[in-house]
Design a protein around this motif. Sequence first.
Motif, PDB file in Angstrom:
ATOM      1  N   ARG A   1       0.829  -1.207   0.000  1.00 15.11           N
ATOM      2  CA  ARG A   1       0.000   0.000   0.000  1.00 15.11           C
ATOM      3  C   ARG A   1       0.862   1.256   0.000  1.00 15.11           C
ATOM      4  NH1 ARG A   1      -3.974  -0.187   4.815  1.00 15.11           N
ATOM      5  NH2 ARG A   1      -4.831   1.599   3.727  1.00 15.11           N
ATOM      6  N   SER A   6      -0.883   9.104   3.235  1.00 11.79           N
ATOM      7  CA  SER A   6      -0.618   8.863   4.649  1.00 11.79           C
ATOM      8  C   SER A   6      -1.924   8.847   5.442  1.00 11.79           C
ATOM      9  CB  SER A   6       0.297   9.952   5.208  1.00 11.79           C
ATOM     10  OG  SER A   6       0.313   9.925   6.608  1.00 11.79           O
ATOM     11  N   PRO A   7      -2.215   7.757   6.173  1.00 10.79           N
ATOM     12  CA  PRO A   7      -3.455   7.725   6.970  1.00 10.79           C
ATOM     13  C   PRO A   7      -3.464   8.780   8.062  1.00 10.79           C
ATOM     14  CG  PRO A   7      -2.018   5.873   7.516  1.00 10.79           C
ATOM     15  CD  PRO A   7      -1.432   6.534   6.298  1.00 10.79           C
ATOM     16  N   HIS A   8      -2.307   9.122   8.606  1.00 10.11           N
ATOM     17  CA  HIS A   8      -2.255  10.123   9.664  1.00 10.11           C
ATOM     18  C   HIS A   8      -2.666  11.494   9.133  1.00 10.11           C
ATOM     19  CE1 HIS A   8      -0.407   7.166  12.256  1.00 10.11           C
ATOM     20  NE2 HIS A   8       0.521   6.945  11.355  1.00 10.11           N
ATOM     21  N   LEU A  11      -6.529  11.290   8.523  1.00 10.89           N
ATOM     22  CA  LEU A  11      -7.308  11.278   9.752  1.00 10.89           C
ATOM     23  C   LEU A  11      -7.253  12.611  10.475  1.00 10.89           C
ATOM     24  CD1 LEU A  11      -6.539   7.722  11.188  1.00 10.89           C
ATOM     25  CD2 LEU A  11      -8.692   8.555  10.256  1.00 10.89           C
ATOM     26  N   ARG A 132     -11.023   3.025   4.631  1.00 12.88           N
ATOM     27  CA  ARG A 132     -10.493   1.996   5.518  1.00 12.88           C
ATOM     28  C   ARG A 132      -9.823   2.576   6.765  1.00 12.88           C
ATOM     29  NH1 ARG A 132      -9.569  -3.559   5.449  1.00 12.88           N
ATOM     30  NH2 ARG A 132     -11.290  -3.445   3.961  1.00 12.88           N
ATOM     31  N   ASP A 133      -8.979   3.572   6.602  1.00 16.24           N
ATOM     32  CA  ASP A 133      -8.296   4.136   7.763  1.00 16.24           C
ATOM     33  C   ASP A 133      -9.270   4.832   8.710  1.00 16.24           C
ATOM     34  OD1 ASP A 133      -5.516   3.423   7.366  1.00 16.24           O
ATOM     35  OD2 ASP A 133      -5.587   4.727   5.617  1.00 16.24           O
ATOM     36  N   LYS A 136     -10.905   2.019  10.617  1.00 14.17           N
ATOM     37  CA  LYS A 136      -9.980   1.527  11.641  1.00 14.17           C
ATOM     38  C   LYS A 136      -9.970   2.464  12.844  1.00 14.17           C
ATOM     39  CE  LYS A 136      -5.880   0.630  10.094  1.00 14.17           C
ATOM     40  NZ  LYS A 136      -4.662   0.735   9.244  1.00 14.17           N
ATOM     41  N   PHE A 137      -9.978   3.751  12.572  1.00  3.95           N
ATOM     42  CA  PHE A 137      -9.950   4.743  13.647  1.00  3.95           C
ATOM     43  C   PHE A 137     -11.226   4.662  14.493  1.00  3.95           C
ATOM     44  CE2 PHE A 137     -11.003   9.009  15.183  1.00  3.95           C
ATOM     45  CZ  PHE A 137      -9.880   9.268  15.967  1.00  3.95           C
ATOM     46  N   SER A 140     -11.422   1.564  16.671  1.00  2.72           N
ATOM     47  CA  SER A 140     -10.586   1.619  17.884  1.00  2.72           C
ATOM     48  C   SER A 140     -11.313   2.300  19.039  1.00  2.72           C
ATOM     49  CB  SER A 140      -9.280   2.357  17.578  1.00  2.72           C
ATOM     50  OG  SER A 140      -9.502   3.747  17.372  1.00  2.72           O
ATOM     51  N   TYR A 153      -9.807  -5.036  10.756  1.00  5.98           N
ATOM     52  CA  TYR A 153      -9.952  -3.768  10.042  1.00  5.98           C
ATOM     53  C   TYR A 153      -8.657  -3.368   9.347  1.00  5.98           C
ATOM     54  CZ  TYR A 153     -14.615  -2.731  11.852  1.00  5.98           C
ATOM     55  OH  TYR A 153     -15.967  -2.757  12.114  1.00  5.98           O
ATOM     56  N   ASP A 154      -7.544  -3.832   9.851  1.00  2.64           N
ATOM     57  CA  ASP A 154      -6.251  -3.472   9.269  1.00  2.64           C
ATOM     58  C   ASP A 154      -5.904  -4.311   8.051  1.00  2.64           C
ATOM     59  OD1 ASP A 154      -3.685  -2.011   9.371  1.00  2.64           O
ATOM     60  OD2 ASP A 154      -2.853  -3.995   9.834  1.00  2.64           O
TER      61      ASP A 154
END
Length: 268
Positions: A1, A6-8, A11, A132-133, A136-137, A140, A153-154
Amino acid sequence: RAWLPSPHHFLSHVIKSPHLRQRFMHIDSQGKDFWLHGPILDWLKIYAEFHLELMVAVELNTAGPARGTELTSMLIKNIRTAPRNLYAQGDHFVLTRRYHKMQAVTGFDKNIPDPLDAFSGELLKQDLLVFRDFAKFLASKVFPGDREAAELYDSSAFVNLGKRFATDDMTRRLQQLSLAVVKETWGTNDFRHILVAFKRHRHPELIDAHQSFETVEANQAGHSRRVDLRYGTSENFALGTEEDLVHKYVRNSMRWQADLHIVPGKCF
């Protein structure tokens, strides 16, 4: 991937959105944030329904069809005990299945590539790029400390609400679909038998044997001819899909998608 953003970064942008903060968070009189489990679970349920519909589309629109357990266990990334199932084969998104009835005899998996149609491939790409990210967030927040849910989820291609889908989930959705269209209830096993027979009638050229005396269609359905147990086995008999056969699987799925009047897929 590596090609995903960047997922960060994504998010951090989402969490700062006033609309999403109002939907998923509560701010008390002292200015402290609290995550609202109700709206988060509602969103994750819709996300699970989306994955179930996408899984059914993969089942119907690729040349397989797959067994339920093959789809529900698919991975989008490598894990410690198994390689991923999602690949780019040329300019196609391909979900590779590895179950085969000969597995117990040979001791090897058999790689069966299933190229996605254009719409399903685009939905999967949008999921990986955008949703997806975020899923996942949110997971959590409502499944804190649940390592199994976090791993699903990951890494899983299709995720139910905090758990893995079962074949029964896909069967119920297929039964609802078939009842609406043909006024009969066909489950996962019914569809496998019906679709293989239908394709044999529509595309008899797909029955041509390749060098290991199996058929591409039989392999994509996860079956093997009985004769392969005893006669005419090649040096590639116990291995996965030979590289020079992958394009035949791709063409097989593309013929099937054209027969369904849907657009065969490409990565970009």
